[in-house]
Design a protein around this motif. Structure first.
Motif, short mmCIF file in Angstrom:
data_model
loop_
_atom_site.label_atom_id
_atom_site.label_comp_id
_atom_site.label_asym_id
_atom_site.label_seq_id
_atom_site.Cartn_x
_atom_site.Cartn_y
_atom_site.Cartn_z
N HIS A 131 -11.27 -10.64 -2.19
CA HIS A 131 -11.65 -10.89 -0.95
C HIS A 131 -11.14 -10.32 0.34
O HIS A 131 -11.51 -10.10 1.22
CB HIS A 131 -12.23 -12.26 -0.48
CG HIS A 131 -13.09 -12.79 -1.61
ND1 HIS A 131 -13.66 -14.10 -1.38
CD2 HIS A 131 -13.66 -12.54 -2.92
CE1 HIS A 131 -14.55 -14.38 -2.27
NE2 HIS A 131 -14.46 -13.41 -3.32
N ARG A 132 -9.77 -10.14 0.21
CA ARG A 132 -8.91 -9.74 1.33
C ARG A 132 -8.63 -8.17 1.24
O ARG A 132 -7.85 -7.98 2.13
CB ARG A 132 -7.41 -10.69 1.30
CG ARG A 132 -7.91 -12.14 1.82
CD ARG A 132 -6.83 -12.78 2.24
NE ARG A 132 -5.42 -12.11 2.75
CZ ARG A 132 -5.25 -11.99 4.13
NH1 ARG A 132 -6.15 -12.35 4.95
NH2 ARG A 132 -4.40 -11.31 4.35
N ASN A 133 -8.78 -7.59 0.04
CA ASN A 133 -8.37 -6.44 0.16
C ASN A 133 -9.30 -5.29 0.55
O ASN A 133 -10.41 -5.49 0.36
CB ASN A 133 -7.95 -5.94 -1.67
CG ASN A 133 -6.86 -6.53 -2.00
OD1 ASN A 133 -5.96 -7.19 -1.59
ND2 ASN A 133 -6.76 -6.59 -3.29
N ILE B 281 0.96 -1.14 0.01
CA ILE B 281 0.08 -0.13 -0.05
C ILE B 281 0.76 1.02 -0.03
O ILE B 281 2.01 1.30 0.78
CB ILE B 281 -0.90 0.02 1.28
CG1 ILE B 281 -1.86 -1.07 1.04
CG2 ILE B 281 -1.58 1.48 1.62
CD1 ILE B 281 -2.98 -0.80 0.06
N ASP B 282 0.41 2.29 -1.03
CA ASP B 282 1.29 3.57 -0.85
C ASP B 282 0.38 4.29 0.29
O ASP B 282 -0.66 4.89 -0.12
CB ASP B 282 1.13 4.10 -2.29
CG ASP B 282 2.09 5.33 -2.36
OD1 ASP B 282 2.10 5.98 -1.27
OD2 ASP B 282 2.32 5.84 -3.48
N SER C 283 -5.45 1.05 5.41
CA SER C 283 -5.68 0.19 4.15
C SER C 283 -4.77 -0.80 4.40
O SER C 283 -3.68 -0.83 4.78
CB SER C 283 -5.42 1.54 3.02
OG SER C 283 -6.37 2.33 2.99
N PHE C 284 -5.31 -1.98 3.69
CA PHE C 284 -4.68 -3.28 3.75
C PHE C 284 -4.72 -3.90 2.27
O PHE C 284 -5.75 -3.99 1.72
CB PHE C 284 -5.35 -4.04 4.69
CG PHE C 284 -4.91 -5.48 4.83
CD1 PHE C 284 -3.47 -5.71 5.47
CD2 PHE C 284 -5.43 -6.39 4.28
CE1 PHE C 284 -2.98 -7.08 5.61
CE2 PHE C 284 -4.87 -7.75 4.40
CZ PHE C 284 -3.68 -8.02 5.01
N PRO D 250 -0.06 -8.14 9.57
CA PRO D 250 -1.31 -7.83 10.52
C PRO D 250 -2.56 -7.12 9.84
O PRO D 250 -2.35 -5.99 9.34
CB PRO D 250 -0.79 -7.28 11.65
CG PRO D 250 0.59 -6.36 11.17
CD PRO D 250 0.93 -7.11 10.31
N ASP D 251 -3.68 -7.77 9.90
CA ASP D 251 -4.94 -7.16 9.35
C ASP D 251 -5.93 -6.53 10.14
O ASP D 251 -7.19 -6.87 10.14
CB ASP D 251 -5.48 -8.07 8.19
CG ASP D 251 -6.60 -7.54 7.40
OD1 ASP D 251 -6.79 -6.25 7.24
OD2 ASP D 251 -7.40 -8.43 6.70
N ALA D 252 -5.43 -6.04 11.25
CA ALA D 252 -6.43 -5.58 12.17
C ALA D 252 -6.72 -3.84 12.45
O ALA D 252 -7.42 -3.53 12.93
CB ALA D 252 -5.79 -6.11 13.55
N ALA D 253 -5.79 -3.33 11.45
CA ALA D 253 -6.12 -1.92 11.63
C ALA D 253 -7.45 -1.42 10.92
O ALA D 253 -7.95 -2.08 10.02
CB ALA D 253 -5.14 -1.14 10.86
#
Length: 443
Positions: A342-344, A299-300, A308-309, A416-419
């Motif tokens: 699905h994961r973005n 991610i920029d 953003s992930f 980590p995808d928690a933000a």
């Protein structure tokens, strides 16, 4: 779009829309109470996006729980399904499965074979109705209108998008219009939508535009363009929208008389503009898809909102379909929202257009951890209608622990995808979740 880092508007004020209260039998959608898609006296208008349910005839119960909780906590004016509601590859549709739209289904020849084909297709229709009825039940119960477009898996059940459109129109709240024979510049109304005064400009199955009016006035302030982005390309990868849909995109804002936002399934290649290329060995790097393969990205942060992930390569068409240039050149658009990956989960701006990537809300296919499967809420403000605020309404926050048997997850980058993305548009969401769970236990 504004947020606490990039924006110019004060986001500390809490939204005036309250969670649904026990015993309140009025339609959840304020627009339904008003008879058309319209900004409220509060100056707000809300859209809830549900991406990639992607399930078979028996919809995962956690998907339905998330839809219920997202509706009750956000009270949207309209729900938009951004494609791949139907997992057409599900084994239940095996007899009518169609891998590609241009591939003829293999039917035997003869009257008995024709009867068998008709019987199998009718069985598929019943299975599709069964699935649709499950994920629409929370909307119908709460009187929330909705619209759908299509992805690369819906048709694979053996029914065309036009045939699926006909089935959707059997259910209350549907805003998908019958496609016009010739002209798209003549608005129509959709019986059964719950919005008797709502005009719709039709194009084809999964492509149309909905004007949103100013409060107490007939003037349009905003356009919601529901857009069928296509499915597969004959040379591999993903395809392009139809030429008819692209031509419609050029005129949709003029039909509405206001700037518009597009909701579709497959992202355009310009989503890669929100990323920056990094070495293969860089932390959390993700390899691009097909045309972008061999290049690695993250991610920029200078172009995207905090939180953003990037969870997988952006699966866009191999070649530029020209859609992004249309959005820019007409000066009639301010944003584009897509699902598909699905994961973005990211939001950013490139060349003056805001791009949203929305994760799956479903538990029937791959995706992020159960707690992070989500619906996306957009809140528009009449004072700056082209700068909506957004929030992902996550399963973990609204429902809690998943009851599913380990839904399929995978991580391509190990980040980590928690933000949390954007800002909090709800009043104390964890408290709301507790209230909703207690109400559910009483039923």
């Amino acid at each position: 779009m504004t947020d606490q880092t990039h924006g110019t508007h004060d986001l500390s004020s809490k939204p005036r829309i309250q969670p649904v209260q026990e015993g309140d039998t009025r339609p959840v959608s304020v627009s339904v109470r008003l008879g058309r898609l319209q900004f409220h006296d509060s100056g707000k208008f809300r859209v809830l996006v549900l991406a990639d349910i992607q399930d078979g005839p028996k919809v995962n119960k956690d998907t339905v729980k998330l839809i219920e909780a997202a509706l009750d906590s956000s009270r949207p004016d309209i729900v938009i399904f951004s494609g791949n509601q139907i997992a057409g590859y599900d084994k239940a549709y095996a007899k009518t499965f169609r891998k590609r739209t241009w591939t003829p289904q293999k039917w035997s020849v003869g009257s008995s074979a024709t009867n068998q084909r008709d019987s199998e297709l009718e069985h598929t229709r019943e299975l599709v109705r069964q699935e649709i009825s499950q994920f629409l039940a929370p909307l119908i119960e709460r009187h929330v209108p909705w619209a759908v477009t299509y992805g690369n898996h819906d048709f694979q059940c053996g029914l065309s998008n036009a045939e699926l459109d006909e089935i959707y129109r059997e259910f209350p709240g549907c805003l998908n219009p019958e496609p016009p024979i010739k002209r798209s510049d003549r608005p129509r109304k959709q019986p059964g939508s719950g919005l008797p005064n709502q005009y719709i400009y039709p194009c084809e199955a999964g492509t149309f535009v909905l004007p949103v009016s100013e409060d107490h006035k007939s003037d349009s302030v905003l356009g919601l363009v529901i857009f069928n982005s296509g499915d597969y390309g004959k040379l591999g990868g993903y395809g392009a929208p139809s030429q008819r849909a692209l031509d419609f995109l050029k005129v949709a804002p003029k039909l509405v008389g206001a700037k518009s936002i597009v909701f579709q399934h497959i992202p355009v290649p310009q989503y890669y503009n929100l990323l920056k290329e990094v070495p293969t060995t860089a932390a959390h790097a993700v390899e691009g898809y097909r045309t972008f393969a061999g290049h690695n990205y993250v991610i920029d942060e200078s172009k995207t909102l905090p939180g953003s992930f990037l969870g997988e390569g952006i699966s866009c068409p191999d070649t530029d379909t020209g859609e992004f240039d249309i959005l820019k050149s007409t000066d009639g658009y301010f944003a584009l929202l897509a699902g598909h990956d699905h994961r973005n989960r990211f939001v950013g701006t490139t060349e003056g257009l805001r791009l949203f990537a929305t994760p799956t809300c479903g538990f029937g296919s791959y995706g992020p951890a159960p707690a992070q499967r989500a619906a996306r809420l957009l809140e528009f403000d009449i004072r700056h209608p082209y700068e909506p605020r957004t929030q992902l309404l996550e399963f973990g926050d609204l429902v809690g622990k998943s009851s599913s048997n380990k839904p399929y997850t995978y991580a391509l980058n190990g980040a980590p995808d928690a933000a949390k993305e954007g800002t909090n548009l709800l009043r104390r969401p964890r408290l709301i979740a507790q209230i909703l769970r207690k109400m559910h236990l009483k039923k």
